[in-house]
Design an enzyme around this catalytic site. Structure first.
Site, PDB file in Angstrom:
ATOM      1  CB  ALA A  48      63.278 -20.271 -59.370  1.00 36.69           C
ATOM      2  CG  ASP A  49      61.607 -20.375 -54.401  1.00 38.13           C
ATOM      3  OD1 ASP A  49      60.727 -19.543 -54.166  1.00 38.13           O
ATOM      4  OD2 ASP A  49      61.372 -21.475 -54.921  1.00 38.13           O
TER       5      ASP A  49
END
Length: 825
Positions: free
Chosen positions: A591-592
Site C-alpha cells: 500500500a505504501d
C-alpha cells in the site's frame, strides 16, 4: 510542445478541463497501456484508443454479467476505457498505419505495450517513431524493458511478479514450503507499469513544454515491482540476508487473529501498542509473562502467544474489536473481503464509488472504483462510456485527414533538450513526510530531477532510520537500508516542528516550494499552523499532497492506519496466497509504495494543470482508495454479479497452465510458466518433448485445460522438477512460451539484465561505504538517466540550505539552535 500540434480535435466538451489540450494515443492490449491512458483521460485529456482487429483482450476477460461473455460489456474494459474515443486499425496494413501516423503527427503522447519482439511488424520501433515525430513522447511498457539481455523475453503478469523479487516473499509467514510462492491479486505488474508510465509521460510533457523535444520512455514492469520491495531488497545489500516467504515475523504481534465472525489484522509491535492491545483484550494475566516482555521475545514465543490471543479474539466480533482498538489508537483493521469493501462507511462517506457511464447491459448499472486521489479544483470525472468496438472509426479517420491536411505538428526538426537535465529540473519540493508512502512519492520526483528538501526531526526520528536492516547489522540513523533506498537524491534539514521558531522557518521554506508533500495523521499540520489553507496564503499557486490511510475526511479520517492495515481493510489480503492456504498478508507492504507512485502521478497532473492555468492544487490521497483502484477487477466482480471473487493464487480465470512450478534444487527453486494461446500451448508441449499432450482430449482447448488444471500441473511439474530453473526458462523462451524463475532479493541484485539496464546501481555512502540500490524503473532517451546522489545523513544539509537557499545568517542559525528549533544530531 502542445501548441505545435494542429488544432483539430475530437472533443466531448472541453470547457473547464485545461488538460483537454493534451492528446494521447493509446495502442496495445490488456491493462498497462489502458490504465496509463485512463489516468490522463479521467482528468480531461483527449485519449484516442486504437484497438487491433478483434478488439482489446480485456473485452474477452470479463467480469461479465451472469458470466455471459459480451465484449461490449466486459467490466474491466469498461473501467479502463471510460472517457476515451475508440477506433480499430490494423497496423500491419499500410493504409491503416497512415491513419495512425497522421494521429501521431497531431498527438502529444503515444502509450503502447506491444512487446519489443513484436514491434517491427507494427512499425512501432521507438527510435524510428522519434525520428519521424521529433516532438512526440513515445512511452512503451513491457515486461522486462526495451533493451538488455532479456528484453525479448515474453512475460505475463505472473512471470513479471516472479521475476521482480516480490513473489519470493509472498505470502508472508507461510508455514508451507511445498506450496508455491505467489503473485498478487489481479495483474498488479500491469497496473504498476501503467501508473509509472503515466508519471514519466507527464514529466516528459512538462519538459517538452519548456522547449525540449519529444523522447522515448521505456518502462519495465519488472523494475516497477522490484522498486516497491522495501526491506526485502535492502536486507541483501545491507545485511547480506536472503529474505523468504517462510517463517515468522521478527516482531510480534503482527498477524490476522481469528474472531467470532472473521479476522482482525493487527500490527501492534511497539511497546505502547502491545500494552494497548492487552487492554483491548481485558488485560489477561498471561500478558505479564516474561516470555512476552518485548517484541522480539513475543516473536520467539509466537507459537505460545497466538493461541492465547485467539482464545480471546474468537469470543469477540471483528468490528467491535476494530472500533474499540482504534479508540485506543491501535493499528488494527478488519481483514475485509471485496464484498465488505463495497459496504465500507468510510468509502461511502467519501463518495468513492462511481457509476461507470453507460456501462450497464440491459440498463443494469455498474458501480466501480472511483478516483485514486481527490483534487481541490481539478475536474476528475467519468464523462462518457467506454467505446464500443470501432465506434469512432469515422470520426477518427476524419480527424486524421484534418491533421494530415494541416501538417503534422510533430514532424520536422526540433531543438534537442539539454542532455544533462532531467524533466523536473528546477522544481522545488518540500517533503514533510516520513516512513514510506510520502518519501517514496518524493523519490519519484527526485528521480525526475526535482530538488527535494526532506524536513526531519532529530527528536522523533523517521521510523525508517530506526528499522532493520542496518548496514553490517550495526544500528545507526544513517545506516538504515530502508531510509537510504527511498531518500536518494534528497537534502535533509532538521526542524523540530513542535517549536514555534521551527514552524516559522518552515513557513519561509514554503514560500520557496512549488510542491509540499506530507503523510502525517490528518489534522497534525493544521494544528502546527502548516495546513493547506494557511500555506496557500504564503504561496497561492502551491501544490500540496496529503497521504493518509483513510483520507482527510469521513468517519475514519482519524483512525490509525499503516500500509499493512490498509492492505487488510481494502480486500487485498483476503485474496492473497495459494487457494490451498488461508489468506495471508503480502510479503511487502504494497500500500505504501502504491500510494507513493499514485501521489507522484497526481502531483504531476496538478503541475500540468498549473502549466495551463497557473493555479495551485490540494490533493487528498487515501491509501485505501488507491488500493481500490488497483483492485478494480475483483471489485467489479462484486458489482456485476454480487459475489466474492475466488482467491486464485498464481492461477488465472481463463489461462492454463498459469502457475509456479518446483524446479530442481533446494526448496526456493521455482519457475513460473504461463500459456495464453493455442500456439503457445503447442509450443510448450513440443519444448517439453511431449508433443502428444497438445492433442490429449483433456487439454484440447483452454476451457478443458482449465477444467483439468490439477492434472495438467502435475504433468508439467514432473518435467520441471528434473531441470534447473534457468534451463527451463531459456528452453521455453526460445519456444515462445512465457517463463521466468522466482527471483530472490539476492538474485535480483546479481541479475545481469538489471545491472546492464542500470536499474541496480551502487552508491557510495560516507558511513557504510558502497551499497547496491534500485533506481527508477524507466529510462528516457532525451533526458539524463544518471543515478542520484546518496541519501542524506540526518540533518546534513540544515546549515547549507538555511544559508544558501533561505539567506539565514550565521547569527540567525545559532539563535535557532539555541532555541531548540534545529534539534541536536
Amino acid at each position: 510542445m502542445a501548441s505545435q500540434s494542429p488544432s483539430a480535435r475530437l472533443s466531448d466538451g472541453a470547457a473547464g478541463r485545461p488538460l483537454a489540450a493534451i492528446r494521447v494515443v493509446e495502442y496495445g492490449r490488456g491493462i498497462s497501456a489502458a490504465f496509463a491512458a485512463k489516468l490522463f483521460a479521467d482528468v480531461g485529456a483527449e485519449v484516442i484508443k486504437i484497438e487491433p482487429p478483434g478488439g482489446d483482450v480485456t473485452r474477452r476477460c470479463g467480469p461479465f454479467f451472469d458470466d455471459v461473455a459480451d465484449p461490449e460489456h466486459a467490466g474491466l474494459f469498461l473501467y479502463l476505457n471510460a472517457n476515451k474515443l475508440g477506433a480499430v486499425l490494423d497496423l500491419e496494413h499500410r493504409a491503416d498505419w497512415e491513419v495512425f501516423g497522421a494521429l501521431l503527427g497531431g498527438a502529444d503522447i503515444l502509450i503502447h505495450n506491444v512487446p519489443p519482439v513484436e514491434r517491427a511488424c507494427y512499425g512501432l520501433s521507438s527510435p524510428e517513431l522519434c525520428r519521424r515525430f521529433p516532438n512526440l513522447i513515445v512511452t512503451t511498457i513491457s515486461p522486462f524493458g526495451d533493451w538488455g539481455p532479456r528484453a525479448n523475453y515474453r512475460g505475463y503478469d505472473l512471470n513479471v511478479m516472479h521475476s521482480s523479487g516480490f513473489a519470493a516473499i509472498n505470502p508472508a509467514c507461510s508455514p508451507y514450503p511445498d506450496l508455491p510462492p505467489t503473485k498478487l491479486l489481479s495483474q498488479q505488474a500491469e497496473f504498476q507499469g501503467g501508473v509509472h508510465a503515466a508519471a514519466a509521460s507527464i514529466a516528459a510533457w512538462l519538459h517538452r513544454r519548456r522547449g525540449a523535444a519529444g523522447q522515448a520512455i521505456d518502462v519495465s514492469e519488472q523494475e516497477c515491482i522490484a522498486a516497491m520491495l522495501g526491506s526485502s531488497a535492502v536486507f541483501w545489500t545491507h545485511a547480506n540476508k536472503s529474505t523468504s516467504r517462510l517463517g515468522v515475523r521478527p516482531l510480534q504481534p503482527w498477524m490476522a487473529a481469528q474472531c467470532a465472525d472473521g479476522k482482525l489484522y493487527m500490527a501492534c509491535v511497539e511497546e505502547h501498542q502491545w500494552r494497548g492491545l492487552l487492554k483491548l483484550l481485558g488485560n489477561p494475566e498471561w500478558g505479564k509473562e516474561e516470555i512476552f516482555n518485548d517484541r522480539v521475545s513475543r516473536a520467539k514465543n509466537f507459537d505460545v502467544l497466538r493461541p492465547l490471543l485467539e482464545g480471546i479474539t474468537r469470543q469477540r466480533k471483528v468490528w467491535e474489536l476494530y472500533h474499540e482498538g482504534q479508540r485506543l489508537r491501535l493499528p488494527v483493521a478488519p481483514l475485509n473481503r471485496m464484498t465488505d469493501v463495497y459496504a465500507n462507511e468510510q468509502l461511502l462517506a467519501r463518495k468513492y464509488f462511481v457509476e461507470l457511464p453507460g456501462a450497464g447491459a440491459d440498463e443494469r448499472a455498474i458501480i466501480g472504483p472511483g478516483a485514486p486521489y481527490q483534487f481541490s479544483t481539478m475536474c476528475w470525472g467519468l464523462r462518457r462510456r467506454a467505446p464500443r468496438l470501432g465506434e469512432h472509426n469515422a470520426e477518427i479517420a476524419s480527424l486524421a485527414a484534418q491533421l494530415r491536411d494541416a501538417g503534422r505538428g510533430n514532424e520536422g526538426p526540433s531543438a534537442g533538450p539539454d542532455p544533462s537535465a532531467r524533466p523536473l529540473t528546477g522544481l522545488r519540493v518540500l517533503d514533510f513526510s516520513w516512513v514510506w508512502g510520502g518519501p517514496f512519492c518524493t523519490l519519484q520526483l527526485a528521480q525526475l530531477g526535482a530538488d527535494v528538501i526532506r524536513v526531519e526531526s532529530a527528536n522523533r526520528l523517521c521510523l525508517f532510520r530506526k528499522l532493520l536492516p542496518f548496514a553490517d547489522n550495526i544500528a545507526g540513523p544513517n545506516r538504515s537500508g530502508l531510509f537510504n533506498q527511498v531518500n536518494q537524491g534528497k537534502r535533509s534539514v532538521v526542524l523540530e516542528l513542535n517549536n514555534p521558531a521551527a514552524v516559522e522557518v518552515a513557513r519561509r521554506m514554503v514560500r520557496w516550494a512549488d510542491v509540499v508533500v506530507e503523510n502525517f495523521a490528518p489534522g497534525v499540520l493544521e494544528r502546527l499552523g502548516l495546513g493547506y489553507g494557511e500555506l496557500r496564503r504564503l504561496r497561492p499557486d502551491l501544490i500540496m499532497l496529503s497521504i493518509s490511510g483513510y483520507g482527510q475526511s469521513g468517519p475514519y479520517r482519524n483512525y490509525v492506519s499503516y500500509g499493512g492495515i490498509t492492505g487488510a481493510h481494502s480486500g487485498f489480503y483476503a485474496h492473497n496466497g495459494p487457494s490451498e492456504d488461508e489468506p495471508r498478508d503480502l510479503g511487502a507492504t504494497y500500500a505504501d509504495p502504491a500510494a507513493g507512485i499514485m501521489g507522484a502521478t497526481a502531483i504531476l497532473l496538478a503541475l500540468a494543470n498549473k502549466a495551463m492555468t497557473g493555479e495551485g492544487q490540494y490533493i487528498d490521497l487515501a491509501m485505501m482508495e488507491a488500493l481500490g483502484t488497483l483492485a478494480a477487477e475483483g471489485l467489479l466482480e462484486v458489482a456485476m454479479n454480487g459475489r466474492e471473487p475466488r482467491r486464485l493464487g498464481n492461477h488465472d480465470r481463463w489461462m492454463s497452465p498459469h502457475q509456479c512450478y518446483k524446479a530442481r534444487g533446494d526448496a526456493e527453486m521455482w519457475v513460473s510458466i504461463a500459456v495464453g494461446s493455442e500456439d503457445e500451448w503447442r509450443s510448450l508441449c513440443t519444448a517439453m518433448d511431449q508433443p502428444e499432450l497438445a492433442d490429449d482430449p483433456r487439454f484440447a482447448t483452454a476451457a478443458l485445460r482449465k477444467t483439468n488444471e490439477s492434472e495438467l500441473e502435475r504433468i508439467i511439474e514432473r518435467w520441471t522438477k528434473e531441470r534447473d530453473r534457468w534451463e527451463i526458462t531459456e528452453t521455453l523462451q526460445r519456444a515462445g512460451v512465457a517463463a521466468f524463475p522466482t527471483l530472490s532479493n539476492k538474485d535480483l541484485f546479481e541479475d545481469p539484465h538489471m545491472m546492464e539496464r542500470g536499474f541496480v546501481i551502487e552508491i557510495d555512502h560516507p558511513e557504510i561505504g558502497p551499497r547496491k540500490h534500485t533506481s527508477q524503473p524507466w529510462t528516457m532517451s532525451g533526458t539524463s538517466n544518471r543515478k542520484l546522489p546518496r541519501a542524506p545523513l540526518l540533518g546534513e544539509h540544515t546549515v547549507e540550505v538555511l544559508q544558501s537557499v533561505f539567506a539565514y545568517s550565521d547569527e540567525e542559525i545559532e539563535m535557532l539552535k539555541a532555541q531548540g528549533a534545529l534539534g541536536i544530531y
